[in-house]
Design a protein around this motif. Structure first.
Motif, PDB file in Angstrom:
ATOM      1  N   ARG A  21       0.821  -1.205   0.000  1.00 45.36           N
ATOM      2  CA  ARG A  21       0.000   0.000   0.000  1.00 45.36           C
ATOM      3  C   ARG A  21       0.860   1.262   0.000  1.00 45.36           C
ATOM      4  N   LEU A  22       2.000   1.230   0.702  1.00 51.38           N
ATOM      5  CA  LEU A  22       2.891   2.389   0.699  1.00 51.38           C
ATOM      6  C   LEU A  22       3.342   2.738  -0.720  1.00 51.38           C
ATOM      7  N   HIS A  23       3.624   1.720  -1.497  1.00 50.36           N
ATOM      8  CA  HIS A  23       4.062   1.944  -2.881  1.00 50.36           C
ATOM      9  C   HIS A  23       2.948   2.603  -3.697  1.00 50.36           C
ATOM     10  N   PHE A  24       1.719   2.099  -3.571  1.00 51.82           N
ATOM     11  CA  PHE A  24       0.589   2.707  -4.260  1.00 51.82           C
ATOM     12  C   PHE A  24       0.443   4.171  -3.867  1.00 51.82           C
ATOM     13  N   HIS A  25       0.462   4.429  -2.576  1.00 48.59           N
ATOM     14  CA  HIS A  25       0.200   5.778  -2.097  1.00 48.59           C
ATOM     15  C   HIS A  25       1.337   6.734  -2.419  1.00 48.59           C
ATOM     16  N   ASP A  26       2.520   6.220  -2.570  1.00 51.09           N
ATOM     17  CA  ASP A  26       3.621   7.052  -3.020  1.00 51.09           C
ATOM     18  C   ASP A  26       3.430   7.449  -4.485  1.00 51.09           C
ATOM     19  N   CYS A  27       3.126   6.473  -5.326  1.00 48.76           N
ATOM     20  CA  CYS A  27       3.114   6.696  -6.774  1.00 48.76           C
ATOM     21  C   CYS A  27       1.999   7.615  -7.244  1.00 48.76           C
ATOM     22  N   VAL A  28       0.818   7.521  -6.645  1.00 50.96           N
ATOM     23  CA  VAL A  28      -0.304   8.268  -7.195  1.00 50.96           C
ATOM     24  C   VAL A  28      -0.374   9.719  -6.726  1.00 50.96           C
ATOM     25  N   ILE A  29       0.570  10.128  -5.887  1.00 50.89           N
ATOM     26  CA  ILE A  29       0.697  11.544  -5.547  1.00 50.89           C
ATOM     27  C   ILE A  29       2.077  12.005  -5.981  1.00 50.89           C
ATOM     28  N   GLY A  30       2.140  12.670  -7.109  1.00 55.16           N
ATOM     29  CA  GLY A  30       3.388  13.241  -7.576  1.00 55.16           C
ATOM     30  C   GLY A  30       4.341  12.262  -8.231  1.00 55.16           C
ATOM     31  N   GLY A  31       4.003  10.995  -8.231  1.00 51.26           N
ATOM     32  CA  GLY A  31       4.872  10.010  -8.848  1.00 51.26           C
ATOM     33  C   GLY A  31       5.605   9.151  -7.835  1.00 51.26           C
ATOM     34  N   CYS A  32       6.299   8.157  -8.331  1.00 50.53           N
ATOM     35  CA  CYS A  32       7.006   7.183  -7.477  1.00 50.53           C
ATOM     36  C   CYS A  32       8.349   7.756  -7.064  1.00 50.53           C
TER      37      CYS A  32
ATOM     38  N   THR B 148      -5.621   1.487  -5.352  1.00 50.98           N
ATOM     39  CA  THR B 148      -5.389   0.287  -4.558  1.00 50.98           C
ATOM     40  C   THR B 148      -6.355  -0.842  -4.885  1.00 50.98           C
ATOM     41  N   ILE B 149      -7.451  -0.494  -5.547  1.00 49.14           N
ATOM     42  CA  ILE B 149      -8.474  -1.512  -5.766  1.00 49.14           C
ATOM     43  C   ILE B 149      -8.070  -2.558  -6.793  1.00 49.14           C
ATOM     44  N   ILE B 150      -7.100  -2.249  -7.612  1.00 48.35           N
ATOM     45  CA  ILE B 150      -6.707  -3.177  -8.651  1.00 48.35           C
ATOM     46  C   ILE B 150      -5.929  -4.329  -8.038  1.00 48.35           C
ATOM     47  N   GLY B 151      -6.605  -5.292  -7.571  1.00 49.59           N
ATOM     48  CA  GLY B 151      -5.957  -6.467  -7.014  1.00 49.59           C
ATOM     49  C   GLY B 151      -5.452  -6.289  -5.603  1.00 49.59           C
ATOM     50  N   GLY B 152      -5.081  -5.065  -5.224  1.00 46.00           N
ATOM     51  CA  GLY B 152      -4.489  -4.851  -3.922  1.00 46.00           C
ATOM     52  C   GLY B 152      -5.408  -5.168  -2.764  1.00 46.00           C
ATOM     53  N   HIS B 153      -6.706  -5.093  -2.988  1.00 48.44           N
ATOM     54  CA  HIS B 153      -7.644  -5.382  -1.909  1.00 48.44           C
ATOM     55  C   HIS B 153      -7.782  -6.870  -1.622  1.00 48.44           C
ATOM     56  N   THR B 154      -7.015  -7.690  -2.318  1.00 47.06           N
ATOM     57  CA  THR B 154      -7.033  -9.110  -1.987  1.00 47.06           C
ATOM     58  C   THR B 154      -6.304  -9.386  -0.677  1.00 47.06           C
ATOM     59  N   VAL B 155      -5.557  -8.403  -0.188  1.00 53.65           N
ATOM     60  CA  VAL B 155      -4.917  -8.511   1.125  1.00 53.65           C
ATOM     61  C   VAL B 155      -5.210  -7.230   1.893  1.00 53.65           C
TER      62      VAL B 155
ATOM     63  N   ASP C  92       4.041  16.840  -0.921  1.00 48.82           N
ATOM     64  CA  ASP C  92       2.871  17.586  -1.397  1.00 48.82           C
ATOM     65  C   ASP C  92       1.634  17.133  -0.633  1.00 48.82           C
ATOM     66  N   LYS C  93       1.497  17.594   0.603  1.00 48.39           N
ATOM     67  CA  LYS C  93       0.374  17.189   1.437  1.00 48.39           C
ATOM     68  C   LYS C  93      -0.956  17.656   0.874  1.00 48.39           C
ATOM     69  N   ALA C  94      -0.996  18.837   0.282  1.00 51.79           N
ATOM     70  CA  ALA C  94      -2.256  19.368  -0.234  1.00 51.79           C
ATOM     71  C   ALA C  94      -2.821  18.469  -1.325  1.00 51.79           C
ATOM     72  N   THR C  95      -1.979  18.027  -2.240  1.00 52.35           N
ATOM     73  CA  THR C  95      -2.437  17.141  -3.293  1.00 52.35           C
ATOM     74  C   THR C  95      -2.843  15.803  -2.716  1.00 52.35           C
ATOM     75  N   ALA C  96      -2.086  15.330  -1.730  1.00 53.51           N
ATOM     76  CA  ALA C  96      -2.433  14.063  -1.098  1.00 53.51           C
ATOM     77  C   ALA C  96      -3.796  14.137  -0.425  1.00 53.51           C
ATOM     78  N   ASP C  97      -4.099  15.274   0.222  1.00 47.52           N
ATOM     79  CA  ASP C  97      -5.407  15.450   0.848  1.00 47.52           C
ATOM     80  C   ASP C  97      -6.518  15.449  -0.187  1.00 47.52           C
ATOM     81  N   ALA C  98      -6.283  16.086  -1.311  1.00 49.15           N
ATOM     82  CA  ALA C  98      -7.327  16.266  -2.309  1.00 49.15           C
ATOM     83  C   ALA C  98      -7.566  15.037  -3.158  1.00 49.15           C
ATOM     84  N   ALA C  99      -6.608  14.118  -3.163  1.00 50.04           N
ATOM     85  CA  ALA C  99      -6.672  13.022  -4.126  1.00 50.04           C
ATOM     86  C   ALA C  99      -7.046  11.684  -3.504  1.00 50.04           C
TER      87      ALA C  99
END
Length: 317
Positions: free
Chosen positions: A69-80, A176-183, A161-168
């Motif tokens: 999940r950390l990897h997902f949340h890193d990548c979708v805000i500003g990139g990996c 995360t829903i793409i397969g990641g919710h299997t765990v 970029d906390k502001a973008t993270a809050d908004a997104a």
């Protein structure tokens, strides 16, 4: 993976973003990455990471889902770019306290431990962004999921970029829903309404089985596995649950209506074909791992993943 919010999104938004990820249509950086990037400069790095992830999962199986999940949340805000790992300072407000991450994102200590071991082997060589990407792959493997080749060569961001993270947070959830919710696990407050109100999209026996741990009043922070069948195994049971109207979260179940919805066929395919799901998940996460990456002089190699190197700290509020 814990969901981000109980906020309700339009079904077509859910469908479209899901399809975009599975088809790999999101923008990816054209920077040159290589699976052999550290073969000479830090040949022990990948084995150190693999060992560290195995140890963390052995201590707590749930940690595998948290690291993914950390990897997902890193990548979708500003990139990996490992910006999610930065702590707050007097001049930089990090993303850890953003809505999607507050009291939810975890596993930072595991990253610290692995990074320290990599630094001992080859100081100042491997970026935290690359480390986090490899950790995600090894976490999936450690939970019984597929493996894939990880392109490497990212550098670390010097800003957050906390502001973008809050908004997104909506974007976070569907990433995360793409397969990641299997765990992973979800807090009661995210599915309480779904299991206590009359709802034709949920199996009534399944709803009843959840009510003791998630009462109509209170218990908001009680947790339940998102995949109730095999919560600590990376498999395709998440999709089987949806076909049987046993999706825990409302937005999960939107992916399968049983009435010819736009993604019904895809969910049905994955529910009966684990290999197909593994193949497409692997392709999708590799593409996601190349979202807006930092390379060259635009970034750095952090010695400590929690803070930028001296003199490079920047912030976006």
């Amino acid at each position: 993976m814990a969901p981000i919010s109980s906020f309700s999104f339009p079904n077509m938004f859910t469908v479209r973003l899901f399809q975009m990820y599975m088809l790999g249509l999101l923008y990816v950086s054209h920077a040159q990455l290589s699976e052999n990037f550290y073969s000479t400069s830090c040949p022990k790095a990948l084995s150190i990471i693999e060992s560290g992830v195995k140890s963390a999962i052995a201590k707590e199986a749930r940690m595998g889902a948290s690291l993914l999940r950390l990897h997902f949340h890193d990548c979708v805000i500003g990139g990996c770019d490992a910006s999610i790992l930065l702590d707050d300072t007097k001049t930089l407000i990090g993303e850890k306290t953003a809505l999607p991450n507050l009291n939810s994102a975890r596993g930072f200590e595991v990253i610290d431990q692995i990074k320290a071991q990599v630094e001992d082997a080859c100081p100042g060589v491997m970026s935290c962004a690359d480390l986090l990407t490899v950790v995600a792959r090894d976490s999936v493997v450690g939970l019984g999921g597929p493996s894939w080749t990880v392109p490497l060569g990212r550098r670390d961001s010097t800003k957050a970029d906390k502001a973008t993270a809050d908004a997104a947070h909506c974007f976070f959830f569907f990433a995360t829903i793409i397969g990641g919710h299997t765990v992973g696990m979800a807090k009661c407050r995210f599915y309480k309404k779904r299991i206590h109100e009359s709802n034709s999209t949920i199996d009534p026996n399944f709803a009843a089985s959840l009510q003791a741990n998630c009462p109509s009043e209170g218990g908001d922070n009680n947790i339940s596995p998102i995949d109730h069948k095999t919560p600590l195994v990376f498999d395709n049971a998440y999709y089987t649950n949806l076909v049987n109207l046993k999706g825990l979260l409302p937005s999960d179940q939107q992916l399968y209506t049983g009435k010819g919805g736009p993604t019904d066929e895809l969910v049905t395919t994955y529910s009966s074909n684990k290999d197909k799901f593994f193949e497409e998940f692997s392709k999708a996460i590799v593409k996601m791992g190349q979202l807006n990456i930092v390379t060259g002089n635009d970034g750095e190699i952090r010695t400590d993943c929690r803070k930028v190197n001296s003199g490079t700290e920047r912030t976006e509020l």
